[in-house]
Design an enzyme around this catalytic site. Structure first.
Site, PDB file in Angstrom:
ATOM      1  NE  ARG A 142       3.372   4.711  10.680  1.00 54.63           N
ATOM      2  CZ  ARG A 142       2.567   5.755  10.507  1.00 54.63           C
ATOM      3  NH1 ARG A 142       1.291   5.645  10.778  1.00 54.63           N
ATOM      4  NH2 ARG A 142       3.035   6.906  10.072  1.00 54.63           N
ATOM      5  CG  PHE A 195      -0.236  12.149  11.514  1.00 55.31           C
ATOM      6  CD1 PHE A 195       0.017  12.793  10.306  1.00 55.31           C
ATOM      7  CD2 PHE A 195      -1.218  11.172  11.539  1.00 55.31           C
ATOM      8  CE1 PHE A 195      -0.700  12.470   9.165  1.00 55.31           C
ATOM      9  CE2 PHE A 195      -1.937  10.844  10.388  1.00 55.31           C
ATOM     10  CZ  PHE A 195      -1.673  11.499   9.205  1.00 55.31           C
ATOM     11  CG  PHE A 247      13.344  23.042   3.637  1.00 56.30           C
ATOM     12  CD1 PHE A 247      12.577  22.772   2.512  1.00 56.30           C
ATOM     13  CD2 PHE A 247      13.108  22.314   4.793  1.00 56.30           C
ATOM     14  CE1 PHE A 247      11.591  21.803   2.537  1.00 56.30           C
ATOM     15  CE2 PHE A 247      12.113  21.334   4.831  1.00 56.30           C
ATOM     16  CZ  PHE A 247      11.352  21.080   3.690  1.00 56.30           C
ATOM     17  CE  LYS A 283       1.776  11.430   5.530  1.00 58.06           C
ATOM     18  NZ  LYS A 283       2.731  10.421   5.078  1.00 58.06           N
ATOM     19  CB  THR A 303      12.981  12.260   4.926  1.00 58.95           C
ATOM     20  OG1 THR A 303      11.952  12.169   3.930  1.00 58.95           O
ATOM     21  CG2 THR A 303      14.300  12.611   4.254  1.00 58.95           C
ATOM     22  CD1 TRP A 361      14.028  14.930   0.690  1.00 57.02           C
ATOM     23  CD2 TRP A 361      15.446  16.163  -0.520  1.00 57.02           C
ATOM     24  NE1 TRP A 361      13.495  15.051  -0.585  1.00 57.02           N
ATOM     25  CE2 TRP A 361      14.351  15.802  -1.348  1.00 57.02           C
ATOM     26  CE3 TRP A 361      16.470  16.939  -1.070  1.00 57.02           C
ATOM     27  CZ2 TRP A 361      14.247  16.200  -2.684  1.00 57.02           C
ATOM     28  CZ3 TRP A 361      16.377  17.327  -2.408  1.00 57.02           C
ATOM     29  CH2 TRP A 361      15.278  16.966  -3.196  1.00 57.02           C
ATOM     30  CE  LYS A 413       6.128  11.639  11.945  1.00 56.73           C
ATOM     31  NZ  LYS A 413       5.666  10.493  11.131  1.00 56.73           N
ATOM     32  CB  ALA A 433      -0.554   8.463  14.327  1.00 55.43           C
TER      33      ALA A 433
END
Length: 556
Positions: free
Chosen positions: A94, A301, A381, A105, A73, A409, A71, A273
């Site tokens: 944030r 999230f 991906f 994480k 990224t 990415w 998210k 969140a």
């Protein structure tokens, strides 16, 4: 393949004064924290208030899985892509918490060639905002316990102290502690608790405050305890507001850094969140809307948590109106929701994809309930197949959503141009008719049940004895008109982390409720969610180190 930290460390950053020049921000309007970080001055924030607003784009996601969604990224890559298309864009995100950085994480600066930098500084101490919040939180706790020790003129019941200490670290043994042990001079013995800093009400207050005056008013409303007669005791009653605000003076101002492609990024505030309201600061978002034509922000999230709170708490309180929503998913995550083991996610499996895509479907339906146009993006991906991507494309377009493949990415802004074009097309052709999912006048239980049924898909809500008593008390004390901030596992639409896909017929378990009167919402704890996380068996901290020359390794 290079790691995120290698890519970030090889980046050639511009001095932040040069990045600011893109937005016609003069050097005098910045307070520098070294060469590559700065805070916006109060004078600048005041000066831009009269400008028209840009367009506000929220980035959210399906429920997170071990397969990853990307998210942040995507948010960074979309901002970079808008820049490549000649648009004046700012990203508003944030700040990361130390808890996940050293836990499981990892950091929160984006990934690959869609990152904000300096990555290591952002993920660690940054400009000290979180330390200031921690200090202000614990100053209030110290003043509260000192008041009780020094004669307790307010008649505080030590058994009804609700203000908790905080620490920006995952430390499970601090969830429940006893303080005041030792001699009489060491204070009153009582049970106490810690929350992680991102769950502190002061974090929420900083993120929802318009200015210093507003922040002081909010700080004063914090409920810290109840008297023996059941009356509320606030931070203002303890005369704590001035000293707390002094600690938060600098933290109140948004931070400016850059992406790998020098797109300006305002990074400010960081409530989780799953246990808090999950959005960056109102000040940063509103400043970004005055600074740019397009603002890309995100909520933590999945959309059942972050987006719901962005809409029902942040937008409601701040008067914001989002123009579009980008919903992030991956082929891998959808197959995981369809029952495929993590080790087998690289193999084409249309049957599992069909089974797991119901999670995406529910999030699309939820977002459309708010009246905001939705663009679904698939974070690409190498293992994705053409058949899988095409199946998801058709699924989304059949539900009235624009669809784009994202390769940010791997390719940075260039890999996000298709997404940026879809977002721009959506902004030009579809009008946002944003409205919250519930109205202020509903009771707390009605608000909880609206979110549970409409957003989570619950069949009913069950309230524990403690939660029922607490909600009744909050209604009687006049807090019933506030929005609710649901604390729930991020891994499922339900309150049970093991229920993947689109759970139905389940009962949401509400076990506790308390008011964050300064922030302006009632926190509702469901299931087994914790406000102080713990570390995993092998925390990320074990792999982090610093070399002789100061280079940091292992921070992913």
């Amino acid at each position: 393949m290079k790691t995120d930290i290698q890519i970030a460390q090889e980046a050639v950053m511009k001095p932040i004064v040069e990045v600011a020049e893109k937005l016609q921000i003069e050097a005098d309007n910045l307070e520098l924290y070294g060469k590559y970080k700065a805070k916006l001055t109060e004078e600048y924030l005041e000066k831009i208030k009269g400008r028209p607003n840009g367009r506000l784009i929220l980035v959210t996601a399906i429920n997170p899985t071990p397969a990853g969604e990307g998210k942040t990224t995507t948010s960074v890559g979309l901002g970079q892509a808008l820049g490549k298309l000649g648009k004046r864009a700012v990203i508003a995100l944030r700040e990361p918490s130390l808890g996940p950085c050293f836990g499981v994480k990892g950091g929160a600066a984006g990934g690959g060639y869609a990152q904000v930098v300096p990555m290591e500084e952002l993920n660690l101490h940054f400009t000290g905002d979180f330390h200031a919040i921690t200090a202000a939180n614990n100053l209030l706790a110290a003043l509260l316990d000192n008041h009780i020790h020094q004669g307790n003129a307010l008649g505080i019941d030590p058994g009804q102290v609700v203000w908790k200490r905080c620490l920006d670290m995952n430390d499970r043994v601090l969830r429940n502690v006893v303080v005041g042990l030792g001699n009489k001079t060491d204070g009153t013995v009582r049970e106490d608790h810690f929350v992680i800093t991102v769950a502190s009400e002061i974090m929420a207050i900083l993120c929802l405050s318009e200015n210093m005056e507003d922040m002081k008013e909010r700080l004063g409303r914090i409920v810290v305890a109840y008297t023996y007669q059941g009356e509320v005791v606030t931070a203002a009653d303890l005369q704590a507001v001035g000293s707390m605000a002094t600690l938060l003076k600098d933290a109140l101002r948004p931070n400016l850094i850059q992406t790998l492609e020098h797109t300006p990024a305002l990074i400010h505030g960081g409530p989780f969140a799953n246990i808090a309201h999950g959005c960056n600061s109102v000040r940063a978002t509103k400043a970004a809307l005055k600074m740019a034509d397009y603002v890309v922000t995100e909520a933590g999230f999945g959309a059942d948590l972050g987006a719901e709170k962005f809409f029902d708490i942040k937008c409601r309180i701040a008067g914001l109106k989002p123009d579009a929503v980008v919903l992030v998913a991956t082929v891998r995550a959808l197959k995981y929701n369809g029952g495929v083991a993590k080790a087998e996610l690289g193999t084409e499996n249309l049957q599992a994809l069909e089974k797991g895509i119901v999670n995406l479907e529910k999030h699309i339906e939820n977002l459309q309930k708010y009246g905001v146009p939705v663009v679904v993006t698939l974070n690409s991906f190498l293992t994705d197949t053409e058949a899988e991507v095409e199946y998801i494309r058709q699924f989304c377009e059949a539900r009235g959503c624009e669809f784009a493949l994202s390769q940010v990415w791997e390719k940075g802004g260039e890999g996000g141009i298709a997404l940026a074009e879809k977002v721009l097309h959506t902004l030009e052709t579809k009008e946002s008719r944003f409205q919250p999912i519930y109205q202020d006048h509903l009771s707390l239980k009605e608000k909880i049940e609206t979110v549970a049924s409409e957003i989570y898909g619950a069949a009913k809500v069950s309230y524990g004895a403690a939660a029922t008593k607490q909600l009744e008390r909050l209604e009687k004390l006049g807090f019933g008109k506030l929005p609710v901030c649901m604390a729930k596992t991020q891994y499922s639409l339900s309150d049970d982390a093991t229920l993947l896909g689109r759970p139905e017929g389940f009962t949401l378990q509400v076990r506790e409720a308390y008011v964050s009167a300064g922030a302006g919402f009632v926190v509702v704890l469901t299931g087994a969610v914790m406000t102080m996380p713990g570390l995993p068996k092998e925390p990320a901290a074990l792999q982090i180190d610093v070399k002789e020359d100061g280079t940091i390794t292992g921070l992913f």
